[in-house]
Design an enzyme around this catalytic site. Sequence first.
Site, PDB file in Angstrom:
ATOM      1  CG  ASN A  53      -2.030   0.964   1.368  1.00 31.53           C
ATOM      2  OD1 ASN A  53      -2.245   1.633   0.323  1.00 31.53           O
ATOM      3  ND2 ASN A  53      -2.874   0.865   2.148  1.00 31.53           N
ATOM      4  CG  ASP A  76      -2.443   3.351   6.917  1.00 28.63           C
ATOM      5  OD1 ASP A  76      -2.822   2.716   5.938  1.00 28.63           O
ATOM      6  OD2 ASP A  76      -3.226   4.388   7.114  1.00 28.63           O
ATOM      7  CG  HIS A 128      -0.217   6.409   4.781  1.00 29.60           C
ATOM      8  ND1 HIS A 128      -1.603   6.547   4.596  1.00 29.60           N
ATOM      9  CD2 HIS A 128       0.293   7.269   5.703  1.00 29.60           C
ATOM     10  CE1 HIS A 128      -1.828   7.143   5.718  1.00 29.60           C
ATOM     11  NE2 HIS A 128      -0.817   7.788   6.206  1.00 29.60           N
ATOM     12  CB  ALA A 139      -4.522  -7.579  10.638  1.00 27.79           C
TER      13      ALA A 139
HETATM   14  C1  GAR Z   1      -2.482   8.933  -2.809  1.00 22.82           C
HETATM   15  O1  GAR Z   1      -1.848   9.730  -2.160  1.00 22.82           O
HETATM   16  C2  GAR Z   1      -2.232   7.714  -1.938  1.00 22.82           C
HETATM   17  O2  GAR Z   1      -1.508   7.811  -0.779  1.00 22.82           O
HETATM   18  C3  GAR Z   1      -3.666   7.879  -0.894  1.00 22.82           C
HETATM   19  O3  GAR Z   1      -4.558   8.359  -1.926  1.00 22.82           O
HETATM   20  C4  GAR Z   1      -4.002   8.972  -2.876  1.00 22.82           C
HETATM   21  C5  GAR Z   1      -4.310   8.364  -4.207  1.00 22.82           C
HETATM   22  O4  GAR Z   1      -4.188   9.243  -5.238  1.00 22.82           O
HETATM   23  N1  GAR Z   1      -4.097   6.882  -0.313  1.00 22.82           N
HETATM   24  C6  GAR Z   1      -4.439   7.049   1.031  1.00 22.82           C
HETATM   25  O5  GAR Z   1      -4.672   8.049   1.656  1.00 22.82           O
HETATM   26  C7  GAR Z   1      -4.798   5.587   1.687  1.00 22.82           C
HETATM   27  N2  GAR Z   1      -5.182   5.962   3.080  1.00 22.82           N
HETATM   28  P1  GAR Z   1      -4.381   8.665  -6.908  1.00 22.82           P
HETATM   29  O6  GAR Z   1      -5.802   7.909  -6.950  1.00 22.82           O
HETATM   30  O7  GAR Z   1      -4.235   9.934  -7.807  1.00 22.82           O
HETATM   31  O8  GAR Z   1      -3.474   7.697  -7.015  1.00 22.82           O
END
Ligand code: GAR
Length: 202
Positions: free
Chosen positions: A108, A146, A110, A143
Amino acid sequence: MSARLVVLVSGAGTNLQAMLDGCADPAYGAQIVAVGADREGIEALARAERAGIPTFTHRVKDFPDRADWDQALTQSCAAARPDLIVLAGFMKLVGDQFLGAFGGRVINTHPALLPAFPGMHAVRDALDHGVKLTGCTLFLVDAGLDSGPTIAQAAVPVLDEDDEATLHERVKVAERSLLVETVGRMVRDGWAVAGRKVRIGP
Ligand code: GAR
């Protein structure tokens, strides 16, 4: 032979796009074989469709409970026979079945330097906290929220004039490069996990 990637998305899909662009080079070592989502009508799905990649969507609200949703997600991913599953802006926690099937092969990205600012509002939380440096973290999904072992991180400065949108955009520029570079190294060279430490390499 190139590694089979399934990418899960919920939004704009700019990280997915960076992966699609990276995979266009045969030397990269991976191909995206399916893109899955938890909602319809998002730009990430349109990006997959434009690239000719099969997609599937499972909305939590269409299932009697979360375990049934998790089972459907697990089955759709399994059908694509992935070597690695990349959560790229996927705004749901995967469940026990999913991790039972793919644990250790789910990563993932973050938008903060974990373990600082886990959760859904990492960029806002970092800004509100007043940190001068934030960034992005690629980690192995476990699990928790983050909480899995860190694979790679990149730091990004917070500027005085930043709001959530400008800071997130700066983080995402770093995030896309880190994701493409690190996934490439993982599929080409392999990786090993010892406790919380992840080492990429043969
Ligand atoms: C990214 O910044 C990712 O890290 C975040 O969503 C964005 C997706 O951007 N994810 C989270 O916050 C997960 N908790 P994208 O759709 O343009 O790739």
